[in-house]
Write a protein that holds these residues in place. Structure first.
Motif, PDB file in Angstrom:
ATOM      1  N   PRO A   1       0.961  -1.471   0.500  1.00 45.96           N
ATOM      2  CA  PRO A   1      -0.126  -0.124   0.344  1.00 45.96           C
ATOM      3  C   PRO A   1       0.728   0.924   0.074  1.00 45.96           C
ATOM      4  N   GLN A   2       1.917   1.550   0.550  1.00 44.19           N
ATOM      5  CA  GLN A   2       2.665   2.516   0.935  1.00 44.19           C
ATOM      6  C   GLN A   2       3.569   2.863  -0.634  1.00 44.19           C
ATOM      7  N   PHE A   3       3.226   1.787  -1.307  1.00 47.79           N
ATOM      8  CA  PHE A   3       4.356   1.691  -2.459  1.00 47.79           C
ATOM      9  C   PHE A   3       3.078   2.387  -3.352  1.00 47.79           C
ATOM     10  N   TYR A   4       1.835   1.901  -3.609  1.00 51.63           N
ATOM     11  CA  TYR A   4       1.273   2.628  -4.900  1.00 51.63           C
ATOM     12  C   TYR A   4       0.613   4.127  -4.498  1.00 51.63           C
ATOM     13  N   THR A   5       0.295   4.046  -2.972  1.00 52.16           N
ATOM     14  CA  THR A   5      -0.093   4.789  -2.903  1.00 52.16           C
ATOM     15  C   THR A   5       0.995   6.423  -3.420  1.00 52.16           C
ATOM     16  N   TYR A   6       1.837   6.428  -2.682  1.00 50.21           N
ATOM     17  CA  TYR A   6       2.966   6.989  -3.060  1.00 50.21           C
ATOM     18  C   TYR A   6       3.604   7.355  -4.450  1.00 50.21           C
ATOM     19  N   ALA A   7       3.461   5.892  -4.973  1.00 47.68           N
ATOM     20  CA  ALA A   7       3.806   6.090  -6.504  1.00 47.68           C
ATOM     21  C   ALA A   7       3.174   6.612  -7.321  1.00 47.68           C
TER      22      ALA A   7
ATOM     23  N   CYS B   1       5.485  23.806  -6.124  1.00 49.10           N
ATOM     24  CA  CYS B   1       4.797  22.699  -5.702  1.00 49.10           C
ATOM     25  C   CYS B   1       4.740  21.475  -5.909  1.00 49.10           C
ATOM     26  N   LEU B   2       5.625  21.438  -6.913  1.00 51.71           N
ATOM     27  CA  LEU B   2       5.899  19.623  -7.706  1.00 51.71           C
ATOM     28  C   LEU B   2       7.593  19.463  -7.404  1.00 51.71           C
ATOM     29  N   GLY B   3       8.171  20.962  -7.148  1.00 56.47           N
ATOM     30  CA  GLY B   3       9.147  20.344  -5.844  1.00 56.47           C
ATOM     31  C   GLY B   3       9.260  20.302  -4.900  1.00 56.47           C
ATOM     32  N   ILE B   4       8.369  20.238  -4.210  1.00 56.53           N
ATOM     33  CA  ILE B   4       8.295  20.475  -2.988  1.00 56.53           C
ATOM     34  C   ILE B   4       7.630  18.473  -2.751  1.00 56.53           C
ATOM     35  N   ALA B   5       7.042  18.327  -3.339  1.00 58.30           N
ATOM     36  CA  ALA B   5       5.993  17.302  -3.731  1.00 58.30           C
ATOM     37  C   ALA B   5       7.084  15.933  -3.762  1.00 58.30           C
ATOM     38  N   ASN B   6       7.982  16.181  -5.276  1.00 58.74           N
ATOM     39  CA  ASN B   6       8.530  14.930  -6.095  1.00 58.74           C
ATOM     40  C   ASN B   6       9.110  14.253  -4.301  1.00 58.74           C
ATOM     41  N   PRO B   7      10.214  14.844  -3.873  1.00 60.69           N
ATOM     42  CA  PRO B   7      11.590  14.411  -3.632  1.00 60.69           C
ATOM     43  C   PRO B   7      10.646  13.363  -1.842  1.00 60.69           C
ATOM     44  N   ASN B   8       9.833  13.836  -1.343  1.00 63.61           N
ATOM     45  CA  ASN B   8       9.025  13.253  -0.735  1.00 63.61           C
ATOM     46  C   ASN B   8       8.246  12.138  -1.456  1.00 63.61           C
ATOM     47  N   THR B   9       7.220  12.070  -2.411  1.00 63.62           N
ATOM     48  CA  THR B   9       6.627  11.379  -2.066  1.00 63.62           C
ATOM     49  C   THR B   9       7.561   9.615  -2.760  1.00 63.62           C
ATOM     50  N   ALA B  10       9.625  10.773  -3.774  1.00 64.59           N
ATOM     51  CA  ALA B  10      10.118   9.415  -4.380  1.00 64.59           C
ATOM     52  C   ALA B  10      10.448   8.287  -2.522  1.00 64.59           C
ATOM     53  N   ALA B  11      10.792   9.368  -1.881  1.00 65.12           N
ATOM     54  CA  ALA B  11      11.495   8.817  -0.427  1.00 65.12           C
ATOM     55  C   ALA B  11       9.856   8.075  -0.099  1.00 65.12           C
ATOM     56  N   LEU B  12       8.832   8.466   0.557  1.00 56.79           N
ATOM     57  CA  LEU B  12       8.085   7.685   0.641  1.00 56.79           C
ATOM     58  C   LEU B  12       7.978   6.037   0.325  1.00 56.79           C
TER      59      LEU B  12
ATOM     60  N   LEU C   1      10.985  20.421   6.074  1.00 51.64           N
ATOM     61  CA  LEU C   1      11.668  18.716   6.417  1.00 51.64           C
ATOM     62  C   LEU C   1      12.030  19.398   8.182  1.00 51.64           C
ATOM     63  N   ARG C   2      12.560  20.214   8.751  1.00 50.39           N
ATOM     64  CA  ARG C   2      13.237  20.161   9.955  1.00 50.39           C
ATOM     65  C   ARG C   2      11.759  20.444  10.999  1.00 50.39           C
ATOM     66  N   LYS C   3      10.858  20.420  10.494  1.00 51.60           N
ATOM     67  CA  LYS C   3       9.186  20.821  10.850  1.00 51.60           C
ATOM     68  C   LYS C   3       8.285  20.261  10.844  1.00 51.60           C
ATOM     69  N   PHE C   4       8.575  19.491   9.553  1.00 52.23           N
ATOM     70  CA  PHE C   4       7.055  19.135   8.967  1.00 52.23           C
ATOM     71  C   PHE C   4       7.603  17.889   8.552  1.00 52.23           C
ATOM     72  N   THR C   5       6.628  16.445   8.198  1.00 54.29           N
ATOM     73  CA  THR C   5       7.031  15.453   8.556  1.00 54.29           C
ATOM     74  C   THR C   5       6.858  15.368   7.169  1.00 54.29           C
ATOM     75  N   SER C   6       7.265  14.723   6.074  1.00 51.37           N
ATOM     76  CA  SER C   6       7.270  13.936   4.478  1.00 51.37           C
ATOM     77  C   SER C   6       5.473  14.081   4.216  1.00 51.37           C
ATOM     78  N   GLU C   7       4.406  13.085   4.519  1.00 52.90           N
ATOM     79  CA  GLU C   7       4.234  13.061   5.260  1.00 52.90           C
ATOM     80  C   GLU C   7       2.899  14.434   4.983  1.00 52.90           C
ATOM     81  N   GLN C   8       2.565  15.748   5.792  1.00 56.68           N
ATOM     82  CA  GLN C   8       2.228  16.675   5.609  1.00 56.68           C
ATOM     83  C   GLN C   8       2.723  17.292   4.731  1.00 56.68           C
ATOM     84  N   MET C   9       4.196  17.023   4.178  1.00 56.10           N
ATOM     85  CA  MET C   9       5.027  18.080   3.266  1.00 56.10           C
ATOM     86  C   MET C   9       3.776  17.750   1.532  1.00 56.10           C
TER      87      MET C   9
END
Length: 403
Positions: A217-223, A324-335, A277-285
């Motif tokens: 689920p974590q793969f298909y959700t974030y991928a 917005c894409l620049g913020i979201a992309n590293p987090n979706t890839a990592a998760l 990322l120092r203040k928020f989680t990847s999910e929140q970002m």
């Protein structure tokens, strides 16, 4: 600072630069020849719309090729498949420089893409090999800084090279870049992963391996969240030569500078992500970036349909969208990659294939429908942003249910 710390920091930056260069090879190959579209159409006796198919064939090649390299990187280690892919890229780039008809050019761009995506999959797999899970979003943000330089430099350099020497020389330069990256990877990257001889290369086990990855689920959700959102970038890249050079009638050099300026948005977003990322989680970002992206693209659509946008207003709307894409992309890839250690190559390949497959569809669609208005481009951007938000919302429930 001790000598050891200095050396380790220097080594860290060296790794980031080489891995970033590997990741940037694909984007550089996409962006550098864009200012030459009109010249290519004239030289090959075809239309700019037909030349745009070389972009779609590149996206298809880079998407399909990812699935090829994933199992190879897990089976034979990271370096052998990487070097073979780079050799294919170098030879295809040479072929593109001497092409004389559009159909051969479309085919060679496909082969060039298959070669280049070895670099993309290997670099992301090596990030998973070399760094702790909690470090990966920060490392990917740094890679995005290197990758982000490619759309800044590539069309600008491409515009001047095309203007001075013709578009053929662009592909000779790409060939030389391929050779330099191959040498840097050979001498500068460690062997990060022992070949796993238990991994079969027969079709059935490969398909079962990919299936086991995609069922997580974590793969298909974030991928899928990341890929659907990111298709907005491919839409913009494919539309940009027609949007700026045909609709707004800027010349090749000005187009190169506009494209370079626009890439600052993606770089800025990914570096802002590192700070946040120092203040928020990847999910929140991800959630915050997608809500903002959906609002921006919806406003963009209303303004485009009302015919209220000139050149500068269009650049401003696109700039905010790409931040917005620049913020979201590293987090979706990592998760997406976080649950995988043993088959990170396959997971990285599958993630890339989904992202680039949707990118190919988006670029083909925008190339087909975009003629004298930007509305089709903005429709695809708005739909992709809202769909990504919906996929994230539903997928997070499935992740929670599994836990």
């Amino acid at each position: 600072m001790s000598t050891t710390t200095h050396r380790s920091k220097k080594r860290y930056l060296q790794l980031i630069l080489i891995l970033g260069s590997l990741t940037a090879l694909g984007p550089f190959s996409i962006d550098m020849y864009l200012p030459g579209f009109s010249g290519i159409a004239t030289d090959l006796n075809t239309t700019v719309a037909k030349v745009a198919l070389t972009l779609s064939s590149y996206f298809i090649g880079i998407s399909a090729g990812q699935l090829l390299y994933g199992p190879l990187l897990d089976r034979y280690g990271r370096k052998k498949p990487l070097f073979i892919g780079l050799m294919v890229y170098i030879l295809a780039s040479l072929g593109c420089a001497f092409v004389t008809d559009i159909d051969t050019f479309i085919g060679l761009r496909f082969i060039q893409a298959v070669g280049s995506c070895a670099a993309t999959v290997a670099s992301i797999s090596m990030v998973r090999d070399l760094f702790e899970v909690k470090e990966i979003p920060k490392v990917l943000s740094m890679l995005m800084l290197v990758v982000g330089l490619s759309p800044m430099l590539a069309p600008t350099v491409g515009g001047y090279v095309t203007d001075a020497f013709g578009w053929h020389v662009v592909f000779l330069i790409l060939m030389v870049i391929g050779i330099l990256i191959l040498l840097a990877a050979h001498f500068g990257l460690p062997h990060t992963y022992e070949p796993d001889t238990t991994i079969s290369l027969k079709p059935k086990p490969i398909i079962l391996n990919f299936w086991s990855v995609i069922r997580e689920p974590q793969f298909y959700t974030y991928a899928f969240t990341g890929a659907i959102a990111f298709s907005g970038l491919f839409t913009y890249v494919a539309a940009s030569p027609i949007l700026f050079m045909d609709i707004f009638e800027v010349d090749a050099k000005t187009y190169g500078w506009i494209f370079a300026f626009m890439s600052l948005s993606f770089i800025g977003g990914s570096q802002l992500n590192s700070l946040l990322l120092r203040k928020f989680t990847s999910e929140q970002m991800i959630f915050g970036a997608l809500i903002t992206q959906s609002v921006i693209s919806s406003c963009f659509l209303v303004l485009a349909m009302s015919d209220l946008l000139g050149l500068y207003e269009t650049i401003a709307m696109l700039f905010m969208f790409l931040v917005c894409l620049g913020i979201a992309n590293p987090n979706t890839a990592a998760l997406t990659l976080a649950p995988f250690k043993r088959n990170a190559g396959s997971a990285s390949a599958l993630m890339g294939a989904i992202q680039l497959g949707l990118g190919a569809v988006a670029s083909f669609a925008v190339g087909t429908f975009l003629t004298d208005t930007m509305v089709p481009m903005v429709v695809i951007m708005a739909v992709s942003s809202i769909t990504a938000l919906l996929v994230l919302t539903v997928g997070k429930r499935n992740i929670a249910a599994k836990v």
